[in-house]
Write a protein that holds these residues in place. Sequence first.
Motif, short mmCIF file in Angstrom:
data_model
loop_
_atom_site.label_atom_id
_atom_site.label_comp_id
_atom_site.label_asym_id
_atom_site.label_seq_id
_atom_site.Cartn_x
_atom_site.Cartn_y
_atom_site.Cartn_z
N ALA A 369 0.80 -1.30 0.06
CA ALA A 369 0.03 0.03 0.04
C ALA A 369 0.95 1.47 -0.08
CB ALA A 369 -0.88 0.07 1.23
N LEU A 370 2.08 1.11 0.53
CA LEU A 370 3.18 2.29 0.60
C LEU A 370 3.72 2.50 -0.75
CD1 LEU A 370 4.24 1.84 4.33
CD2 LEU A 370 2.41 3.70 3.34
N GLY A 371 3.60 1.63 -1.39
CA GLY A 371 4.44 1.67 -2.81
C GLY A 371 5.91 1.24 -2.81
N LEU A 372 6.19 0.39 -1.68
CA LEU A 372 7.57 -0.03 -1.33
C LEU A 372 7.93 -1.35 -2.03
CD1 LEU A 372 8.11 1.40 2.12
CD2 LEU A 372 8.91 2.39 -0.08
N ILE A 373 6.94 -1.96 -2.25
CA ILE A 373 7.02 -3.35 -3.17
C ILE A 373 6.22 -3.36 -4.16
CG2 ILE A 373 8.20 -4.61 -0.94
CD1 ILE A 373 5.32 -5.73 -0.59
N GLU A 374 6.30 -4.28 -5.14
CA GLU A 374 5.62 -4.61 -6.23
C GLU A 374 4.47 -5.63 -6.13
OE1 GLU A 374 6.18 -5.54 -10.93
OE2 GLU A 374 7.67 -6.03 -9.60
N LYS A 375 4.91 -6.65 -5.50
CA LYS A 375 3.97 -7.49 -4.86
C LYS A 375 4.17 -8.13 -3.38
CE LYS A 375 4.39 -9.70 -9.68
NZ LYS A 375 4.95 -10.88 -10.56
N SER A 436 9.93 -5.03 -12.51
CA SER A 436 9.59 -4.14 -13.74
C SER A 436 10.15 -2.75 -13.66
CB SER A 436 8.03 -4.15 -13.91
OG SER A 436 7.45 -3.50 -13.12
N GLU A 437 10.51 -2.23 -14.87
CA GLU A 437 10.90 -0.61 -14.65
C GLU A 437 9.88 0.17 -14.05
OE1 GLU A 437 11.94 0.67 -18.53
OE2 GLU A 437 13.72 -0.77 -18.72
N THR A 438 8.50 -0.33 -14.05
CA THR A 438 7.39 0.70 -13.46
C THR A 438 7.43 0.57 -12.16
OG1 THR A 438 6.21 0.48 -15.53
CG2 THR A 438 5.07 1.09 -13.57
N ALA A 439 7.68 -0.78 -11.68
CA ALA A 439 7.71 -0.85 -10.30
C ALA A 439 8.89 -0.24 -9.65
CB ALA A 439 7.70 -2.53 -9.87
N GLN A 440 10.00 -0.34 -10.27
CA GLN A 440 11.29 0.17 -9.80
C GLN A 440 11.13 1.85 -9.72
OE1 GLN A 440 14.89 -0.83 -12.03
NE2 GLN A 440 14.64 -3.10 -11.83
N ALA A 441 10.51 2.24 -10.69
CA ALA A 441 10.31 3.67 -10.62
C ALA A 441 9.52 4.24 -9.47
CB ALA A 441 9.68 4.19 -12.00
N MET A 442 8.50 3.53 -9.06
CA MET A 442 7.48 3.44 -8.04
C MET A 442 8.17 3.62 -6.61
SD MET A 442 4.05 1.22 -7.01
CE MET A 442 5.39 0.06 -6.33
#
Length: 488
Positions: A369-375, A436-442
């Motif tokens: 929820a905090l955007g610190l992990i992708e899954k 993923s690149e998107t997740a890394q950016a997040m």
Amino acid sequence: MSRIFSLLVVLILTTAWSISASDNIPKDELALRYQTLAAAMPDNAVTLLFSGEEKNRSNDIQWPFRQSNEINYFTGSTKRQTSFALVKDGSKVTTVIFAQEADPTFETWIGRISDFDTIKEATGVDLVISAAEMPDFLSALMNGRAWDADRYAPARFPSFYRAVRNTEATIWLSLGRYRDTDSTSTPALVYAEKVKQNFPDIAVRNITPVINDMREIKSPWELKQLQDAIDITVEAQKEAMKRVVTANHEYQVEATIEFTFRDKGACCPSYPSIVASGNNATVLHYDENNDIIKRDQLLLTDVGAELNYYAADTTRTYPASGKFSEAQAAIYNAVLDGQTQAIASVKQGIIAQELEAIANQTMGKHLLALGLIEKNERDQVELYYLHGLSHTIGLDVHDTWETDLELRPNMVITVEPGLYVRKDDVFNSDVFKEMSETAQAMVRENIEKYEGIGVRIEDDILVQENSYVNMSVGAPRTIADIEAFMAQ
């Protein structure tokens, strides 16, 4: 080896007897330990346990002596050079303590030595013999002769000697839970080598798993010692929460904690106190305790008092200002939720890995929820969750425990999840690189808000048949309780 016990002859090397320690361990408590151990021993067997050794601090200065836990467990001794033996001659059990004789010079420099009658009365053993007789006793045991002054008396342990002659006797030594070919020489290993050289046909066995199994389950008396140590630690945590508001350095809070330990009757910390402010809280075993405390940072205090050799272990994390920031509260609540769910699941029959999975999954929901992990997957959560969830406490702060076996009633475990935001470690990890690149950016965007925040919450939990008891519940734990307490 079976978790059921095998045998014991306890040899302790201690030069002075501790009256207070043996008074603190009731005689019937010691008797039950002898009986439990002896009942698990084969006939014609002996177990030897050796005293703790003095440790040099520097030059001619020694660290304060601390007796080995096993010797203290079976005798109550806290001093140097005491030895205890439990022998099974056939099925007949004999307990022996070898103790130092009166020595005016020693008593002048080190302290009083108890007389043999006092030791026997305090412990309930069958015999108390001079430590100088210990080598003779062991030799007589193996060679079927009398060890005492009457050299023509019949052998005291004839059945054991017959077993030695028939290669049926066994000698049990505390060789440790973890061993390898490069193990450091200990008195037990040295003695094992001597036995193998002189009696190659006699079996030498490791008694450690037997004793560990005994120590995992705490008696009512032991639970009282633990609760007292935990209560002192809870008071120290509360005093630390008061002190941090005005403290300038970590060591000032450490001083408050350890003063409280001693002031309330504990001998000392049960391990080096961790008082970590700001980024230091992301270092798991930080122990320098010297940095300046900044008002906008959290302080993590992982501390425990030792009382009568029993160790407490609690951790609290709280704001130096008395008020959590939004980012601090988010990480704190993630850890708190993980701990709450894991504690609620403690009961007889569950295994540590199940509790670990509960905490991991729960904290993962927050990290997601905090955007610190992708899954919400274990390896991603472990980018921030850097250690195990539990260990037992008792005579050791990391007490004896087979973690792959089910919890049993009257075990006492810690439950201590934590999250530590170390962005460089995250970015350099293979797990992050596989996102993923998107997740890394997040993650890169969101992690800045939480960088350097470290939170650990630890409580001492008594396992019961269908539930648990939080023995350290008195230390404020929720954000509301911590802020309200610190506002006082």
